[in-house]
Scaffold this active site. Sequence first.
Site: not given
Length: 164
Positions: A90, A99, A101, A128, A135
């Site tokens: 999170f 950037g 994450g 989501n 991802y």
Amino acid sequence: MNGTTLQFRQATPDDIPGILEMIRRLAAYEKAEDEVRATPELLNEWMFEKRAAEAVVAVAPDAGIVGIAVFFQNFSTWTGSGGMYLEDLFIDEPYRGNGAGRALMAHLAGICKERGWVRLDWACLDWNEPSLGFYQSIGAARMDEWVHHRLTGAALDSLAAEVG
């Protein structure tokens, strides 16, 4: 804020209030605030006394903890080696999209390499779309052929009661 301006470090017991706040914000994002049962005492027990999980905190200058990654070691019988299971990732909303994450996931990948772990696994809610897209952008393979299962509450109690 650029993700590279965040500092990533292993969590300490002093970080528990910030970790719990990030857990609550994640639960709110997932529309599941009423499901959070974690307390500072439980986090301390399971993360720092029993060492069942670890956390990396993302710290912003003048803002404190603005993100977390909570993970534990798993094991693959097929590869015969360890890996990381990412339980929660999170980043607080003001720090997303720049950037942060990606930088945090890169930090986790570095932990895997440092420890000799051969993979990094996690689950994501099917609705989501921002996270699923993120991802995919970092090269993660979606594992649609696997169906996640969970045994909890009365069903867990009932099955455990079958033990002689």
